[in-house]
Design a protein around this motif. Structure first.
Motif, PDB file in Angstrom:
ATOM      1  N   LYS A   6       0.731  -1.216  -0.089  1.00  0.00           N
ATOM      2  CA  LYS A   6      -0.168   0.052   0.230  1.00  0.00           C
ATOM      3  C   LYS A   6       0.938   1.115   0.043  1.00  0.00           C
ATOM      4  O   LYS A   6       0.615   2.172  -0.728  1.00  0.00           O
ATOM      5  CB  LYS A   6      -1.024  -0.026   1.555  1.00  0.00           C
ATOM      6  N   ARG A   7       1.959   1.308   0.696  1.00  0.00           N
ATOM      7  CA  ARG A   7       3.012   2.415   0.860  1.00  0.00           C
ATOM      8  C   ARG A   7       3.387   2.481  -0.650  1.00  0.00           C
ATOM      9  O   ARG A   7       3.775   3.684  -1.168  1.00  0.00           O
ATOM     10  CB  ARG A   7       4.029   2.167   1.993  1.00  0.00           C
ATOM     11  N   THR A  45       0.903   4.272  -2.899  1.00  0.00           N
ATOM     12  CA  THR A  45       1.009   5.664  -2.342  1.00  0.00           C
ATOM     13  C   THR A  45       2.195   6.421  -2.937  1.00  0.00           C
ATOM     14  O   THR A  45       1.610   7.720  -3.403  1.00  0.00           O
ATOM     15  CB  THR A  45       0.926   5.836  -1.003  1.00  0.00           C
ATOM     16  N   ARG A  49       1.524   9.552  -5.636  1.00  0.00           N
ATOM     17  CA  ARG A  49       1.808  10.761  -5.215  1.00  0.00           C
ATOM     18  C   ARG A  49       2.712  11.309  -6.313  1.00  0.00           C
ATOM     19  O   ARG A  49       2.516  12.759  -6.803  1.00  0.00           O
ATOM     20  CB  ARG A  49       2.471  10.920  -3.692  1.00  0.00           C
TER      21      ARG A  49
END
Length: 314
Positions: free
Chosen positions: A240-241, A244, A248
């Motif tokens: 998930k990171r 992200t 971004r």
């Protein structure tokens, strides 16, 4: 008995049947979670035993590469032995399988039953001997590149062929950049993301240098992890990171009117000699997982054995 009482009794029976049906579905989902975790536990224990008994071919090769490089260039001995730890059950690649398994036994808030089942299936696959053997090609090839041609790459095109395909560009250790088992992307004060190595793996930073995410995503070279193994060898939260950071960066590019392409949008050329398992999609997307999601069945080992659970680790 009056018609009213008959209909009242029928209605009560219908409600009870519905309640039992819901309970049965929930029980089947919990059964599926139990059995998929047991399957993952067995696979992880089997892999750990194979590593301890030196029965994983690329693990033995990784150990040999570490020893040869240490003798060839004593200045690189610390890094060589650190990377070679993945040949053992104490290495980060195996230890993270244990960590992920323990986390699934006490899942974090926000993880659904589907998420737990999916992660357990991915863990079982990651712990298979053929896939883990392939995953070890990344640390093997890091040591091969550090040897200046003395040691050959495994499961990938040669170092010289990769240089030719990338206009002579070469970064020793690039196979482990982006791999959540060794580090993570961290945002700087100006909003850009840089690769940060975990713990002792910061030594690799001296070889690789600073790596900025947007530059890496455009020029990423082949690695087993990024091109074949990321879904299987990344924890739920780390995955998930990573997504992200990608989102971004994409939004930042859009604000600047630039085009951003995901580093995982297309497999990089360079793989050779990998097992069939690495080329096969995860069974998460197959019928067993679909049954688990619908609650219409459960995944259970045909031998009906139970597992004592993963007992390895430090």
């Amino acid at each position: 008995m009056s018609d009213f009482k008959v209909w009242k009794l029928i209605s009560l029976l219908c409600v009870m049947c519905l309640m039992l049906g819901c309970e049965s579905k929930e029980e089947r989902i919990q059964q599926t979670i139990t059995y998929t975790l047991q399957d993952a536990s067995r696979a992880i224990n089997t892999l750990g035993d194979a590593l301890d008994k030196k029965q994983v071919r690329n693990a033995n090769l990784l150990t040999e590469y570490g020893n040869v490089l240490s003798q060839q260039n004593p200045q690189l001995s610390n890094i060589a032995q650190l990377v070679a730890q993945d040949a053992t059950s104490a290495g980060p690649l195996y230890q993270n399988l244990l960590t992920r398994y323990q986390a699934l036994k006490s899942p974090q808030p926000g993880m659904s039953s589907d998420d737990i089942i999916e992660q357990a299936v991915l863990l079982k696959e990651a712990a298979s001997l053929s896939l883990f053997n392939d995953a070890l090609t990344d640390p093997i090839n890091v040591l091969a590149d550090m040897s200046n041609g003395t040691l050959a790459r495994v499961g990938a095109v040669s170092q010289s062929a990769e240089q030719a395909a990338n206009n002579g560009q070469q970064t020793v250790g690039n196979q482990l950049v982006g791999n959540a088992n060794y580090g993570e992307w961290q945002a700087s004060s100006n909003g850009t993301s840089f690769w940060m190595w975990y713990g002792m793996y910061r030594m690799l930073g001296d070889l690789v240098g600073d790596v900025e995410y947007s530059s890496w995503s455009k020029r990423r070279k082949y690695s087993y992890y990024s091109d074949y193994g990321r879904k299987r060898y990344t924890s739920y939260q780390s995955y998930k990171r990573q997504n992200t950071v990608e989102q971004r960066t994409r939004q930042s590019y859009q604000r600047q009117g630039k085009q951003f392409t995901s580093p995982y949008a297309k497999r990089k050329s360079g793989a050779s000699g990998l097992s069939r398992a690495s080329h096969t999609p995860s069974s998460v997307s197959r019928s067993s997982y679909s049954r688990a999601k619908s609650g219409s069945g459960s995944i259970r080992n045909s031998s009906n054995r139970t597992s004592r659970g993963v007992s390895r680790g430090k």
